[in-house]
Scaffold this motif. Structure first.
Motif, PDB file in Angstrom:
ATOM      1  N   GLN B  39       5.678  10.682  -6.672  1.00 37.66           N
ATOM      2  CA  GLN B  39       6.545   9.607  -7.139  1.00 37.66           C
ATOM      3  C   GLN B  39       6.609   8.502  -6.104  1.00 37.66           C
ATOM      4  N   ASN B  40       7.785   8.078  -5.695  1.00 39.42           N
ATOM      5  CA  ASN B  40       7.915   6.980  -4.731  1.00 39.42           C
ATOM      6  C   ASN B  40       8.144   7.479  -3.312  1.00 39.42           C
ATOM      7  N   SER B  41       7.777   8.712  -3.048  1.00 39.12           N
ATOM      8  CA  SER B  41       8.066   9.255  -1.724  1.00 39.12           C
ATOM      9  C   SER B  41       6.898   9.112  -0.764  1.00 39.12           C
ATOM     10  N   SER B  42       5.757   8.691  -1.242  1.00 46.05           N
ATOM     11  CA  SER B  42       4.591   8.566  -0.364  1.00 46.05           C
ATOM     12  C   SER B  42       3.896   7.240  -0.609  1.00 46.05           C
ATOM     13  N   LEU B  43       3.024   6.928   0.322  1.00 45.92           N
ATOM     14  CA  LEU B  43       2.339   5.638   0.307  1.00 45.92           C
ATOM     15  C   LEU B  43       0.929   5.811  -0.239  1.00 45.92           C
ATOM     16  N   ARG B  44       0.459   4.784  -0.958  1.00 43.69           N
ATOM     17  CA  ARG B  44      -0.931   4.747  -1.420  1.00 43.69           C
ATOM     18  C   ARG B  44      -1.532   3.413  -1.005  1.00 43.69           C
ATOM     19  N   VAL B  45      -2.704   3.487  -0.409  1.00 40.73           N
ATOM     20  CA  VAL B  45      -3.409   2.283   0.023  1.00 40.73           C
ATOM     21  C   VAL B  45      -4.809   2.321  -0.580  1.00 40.73           C
ATOM     22  N   VAL B  46      -5.157   1.290  -1.325  1.00 39.02           N
ATOM     23  CA  VAL B  46      -6.484   1.193  -1.931  1.00 39.02           C
ATOM     24  C   VAL B  46      -7.210   0.022  -1.294  1.00 39.02           C
ATOM     25  N   LEU B  47      -8.342   0.310  -0.673  1.00 41.11           N
ATOM     26  CA  LEU B  47      -9.196  -0.727  -0.087  1.00 41.11           C
ATOM     27  C   LEU B  47     -10.328  -0.960  -1.079  1.00 41.11           C
ATOM     28  N   SER B  48     -10.261  -2.070  -1.801  1.00 42.48           N
ATOM     29  CA  SER B  48     -11.216  -2.304  -2.875  1.00 42.48           C
ATOM     30  C   SER B  48     -12.272  -3.302  -2.432  1.00 42.48           C
ATOM     31  N   VAL B  49     -13.514  -2.957  -2.663  1.00 40.53           N
ATOM     32  CA  VAL B  49     -14.635  -3.833  -2.332  1.00 40.53           C
ATOM     33  C   VAL B  49     -15.138  -4.550  -3.584  1.00 40.53           C
TER      34      VAL B  49
END
Lengths: 505, 247
Positions: B39-49
């Motif tokens: 849910q909102n308890s963790s971070l997501r980082v997407v590095l898109s090329v």
């Protein structure tokens, strides 16, 4: 339904129901005033459609995703392969490795013609002396063209062939329509896809009007650059991309609501200089990024023949190209391979699909909606869950057509042949001669007897025997009289019950 | 994470795919499962090329995931590497590591995430092959991968990197190096018989050199690969020989 009808129209008897229904129709036809929702419930469901797509000329929503707006390439069968058309904000690359033909250029010219016909803006990048000269060679449509000329003209093209080889069709199949191998433009309006004629050139006044109205842009940036002065060839691609970005930024500042088609024919030609694989990949990568930022633009790029194969870019070159654009197909013409053109005389080349656009979904809409590819007929829907159809293209006198490729009637695996085909070519003859030299034991042959029909054998015309004159040249008797066509003997196959061996095909 | 394979967290998952069988669905499903589990308890980082945020939003919306809400809550960060990649390949080819600024940005995001949220972030790099093709050197890319792996190990984050295979059967040097770093390798391939309406491709899961021997993850060889069929927003998995066309 009657419960929803206003009180003055309600009726309890059957005899008055019809009257009430007719009255309801008249009531519905009259303007509705102050009707509360409890008195008359009307379905307020409306298909969700973006009003923006309705105002964009020459576009329509994609059948796969309402968020995707598609536009026609000008070739209905190619639109079908793409899933209805080319989505805006996507790039489409056509590779044509055959140096002796210009089928790839035909696709680009049709792309430009379609853009001009449906009142879209078109930007053409010049790879030759003048981009305008290239546009003048584009095809156009007849103003009096019928709504469905493509299939009719295909039937006309095939008519002479069909008359010579009348295939006997079983009576139960006579009522079925002829097998179709392509799709026409009957299901879409002419505003979306025009039917272009390769024998007709775009009128000069149309080009002049498009230039004056600002509908047509030509970019001769390649002609202004001196290939010998380039320190790095990547500056060519950068200059071209800067020009494209300038055009797009000017359009965004004017808040134009017209799609822009960018056509880049001949990427990698001599005017681009000595490009490396990295330059081309980077160019396509940047172009795609530019299109992503401009959702009203789309691009069609034609590759030069020498860079359309893995021999130029190394192993995996075509795959890399496919990853750097949204859609990539290869038009592999038969020109360099005479054996293929002999085996498939009704086609001019194969179509290889490498990747297809899917800007808002995981699955390209082509997989679900393409008739030619044949992936949409799944088992759950009662269709045949076979693989993708083989696709080929052919260029008739009037148009370029993409269609499914099937084996000829005489070459199908379903036919059991006992004598060689009458239309065998030299290649097959050589193959047969090689095969016939291999001795086959008697036990390896199937026990099949072929008997000629006694009636047809009596009607057989004796072939004239050659006679030799004093000089030794052979002279054929009855050469002047026209020879009657030999009727093929009706073949029968007998089975031997005493030797029920397996057939050896 | 990523049903049906049920991969653990805090791993380096290398996903390889080919042009006829792109791995977009695997990345989306990893992200969806991470969002739905954490849910909102963790971070997501997407590095898109290559892909835009619009496409990610459209596809994840079909799985009832609202990325706009995630972005507003600062639990999802979308970093478009394209502008940085195009600038760095034009200039400063000899001046230091071209990915230093990107690494610093990711490091600061993970630090903030660990401070404000619970550990167990997800970092996705999609994709590394395109960076190599447009001009970045293999050594710079490997440095970036090793740095990201070390960063994720320190912050107990999961790292997913996507790599395109353009020469099936021939392993390119970048893949060899990535494979030496990975915990698991998700191998997505097309069918040898070509495209089909009922089967889009097959997935095999291999243990990497850094996988724990006693791991409960069930690997799958290519001979027993799981098959999948794509829909607009997700993928349906089934065993070989049990697709709609067979049963």
């Amino acid at each position: 339904m009657l419960d929803c009808v206003p009180n003055q129209f309600q009726s309890s008897s059957h005899g008055q129901v019809t009257t009430s229904y007719l009255t309801l129709e008249r009531w519905l036809d009259s303007p509705v005033r102050h009707i509360s929702s409890s008195q008359f419930i009307m379905s307020s469901f409306k298909r969700k459609s973006s009003s923006k797509t309705q105002s964009l000329p020459g576009t329509r929503p994609s059948p796969g995703s309402i968020a995707t707006t598609i536009t026609s390439t000008g070739i209905p069968s190619l639109d079908d392969i793409l899933g209805g058309g080319l989505p805006l904000s996507c790039s489409f690359v056509v590779a044509a490795p055959d140096p002796h033909s210009s089928y790839g250029e035909l696709v680009q010219k049709t792309f430009v013609s379609q853009g001009l016909a449906c009142k879209q803006d078109v930007l053409v990048l010049g790879s030759d002396q003048d981009a305008l000269d290239w546009v003048k060679g584009c095809m156009w449509f007849h103003s009096s063209a019928s709504s469905n000329p493509s299939l009719e003209e295909d039937a006309e093209d095939q008519k002479p062939a069909d008359e010579e080889q009348k295939i006997k069709i079983a009576w139960r199949y006579e009522q079925m329509k002829q097998f179709q191998t392509t799709v026409g433009s009957t299901s879409v309006s002419e505003d979306f896809c025009r039917t272009f004629d390769l024998t007709t050139r775009i009128p000069s006044f149309t080009i002049e009007k498009a230039l004056n109205d600002g509908q047509l842009f030509t970019c001769n940036v390649l002609d202004t650059l001196d290939p010998t002065s380039w320190s790095e060839c990547s500056s060519v691609t950068q200059t071209v991309l800067l020009n494209i970005e300038d055009v797009l930024s000017q359009r965004s500042s004017k808040i134009l609501n017209t799609p822009l088609r960018i056509c880049i024919p001949g990427l990698g030609s001599y005017a681009w200089g000595d490009l490396r694989t990295q330059d081309i990949l980077r160019f396509l990568y940047q172009l795609r990024a530019i299109l992503r930022r401009n959702p009203l633009a789309c691009a069609s790029i034609g590759l030069e023949s020498h860079i359309s194969t893995d021999t130029w870019g190394g192993p995996g070159w075509i795959q890399k190209l496919g990853w750097m654009c949204d859609g990539l197909i290869t038009l592999d013409a038969f020109t360099t391979n005479p054996s293929l053109s002999t085996l498939f005389p009704s086609h001019h080349g194969l179509v290889h699909i490498h990747t297809l656009p899917s800007p808002h979904t995981l699955l390209p809409s082509s997989d679900r909606f393409s008739t030619l590819r044949g992936l949409s007929a799944s088992v759950a829907e009662g269709g045949n869950s076979s693989g993708e159809n083989n696709l080929a293209f052919k260029c008739t006198r009037k148009r370029l057509i993409f269609e499914t490729m099937h084996l000829d009637v005489e070459g199908g695996v379903a036919e059991r042949r006992t004598v060689p085909a009458s239309s065998s070519n030299d290649v097959l003859d050589n193959y047969n001669s090689r095969v016939s030299s291999i001795p086959v034991p008697k036990t390896g042959l199937a026990s099949v007897e072929v008997e000629l029909d006694p009636g047809s054998a009596a009607k057989a015309v004796p072939t004239p025997s050659p006679s030799h004159d004093d000089t030794g040249a052979s002279v054929v008797e009855e050469a002047q009289a026209p020879k009657p066509r030999l009727k093929k003997a009706k073949k029968t196959v007998a089975f031997r019950s005493d030797r029920p061996d397996l057939y050896d095909f | 994470m990523f049903s049906p394979f049920d991969l653990p967290e805090d791993i380096f998952l290398l996903i390889t795919d080919e042009l006829p069988s792109p791995a977009d669905f695997a990345l989306c499903q990893c992200l969806v499962s991470h969002i739905k589990e954490k849910q909102n308890s963790s971070l997501r980082v997407v590095l898109s090329v290559s892909e835009s945020l619009t496409r990610w939003q459209s596809i994840l919306a079909k799985s009832n995931v609202n990325l706009s809400q995630q972005i507003a809550a600062k639990t999802f960060h979308f970093i478009d590497i394209t502008p940085m990649a195009l600038v760095r390949t034009d200039t400063d080819k000899v001046h230091g590591n071209p990915f230093h600024a990107l690494y610093e940005q990711i490091s600061s995001l993970l630090e903030e995430g660990n401070r404000d949220l619970s550990p167990g972030a997800l970092v996705v790099l999609d994709d590394i092959s395109s960076l190599e093709w447009i001009g970045f050197s293999t050594s710079d890319l490997l440095r970036l991968c090793r740095a990201l792996r070390a960063l994720c190990l320190k912050d107990q984050a999961t790292l997913i990197i996507r790599h395109h295979i353009v020469t099936p059967g021939e392993l390119d040097p970048l893949f060899r190096h990535l494979h030496s770093l990975c915990t698991y390798h998700l191998d997505i391939q097309p069918l040898n018989s070509g495209r089909s309406g009922d089967v889009s491709g097959q997935i095999a899961l291999h243990s990497g050199p850094n996988a724990f021997p006693q791991s409960a993850v069930k690997t799958r060889q290519r001979s027993a690969a799981l098959q999948y069929r794509l829909t607009d927003g997700t993928a349906i998995f089934f065993e070989r020989g049990s697709s709609r066309g067979v049963l």
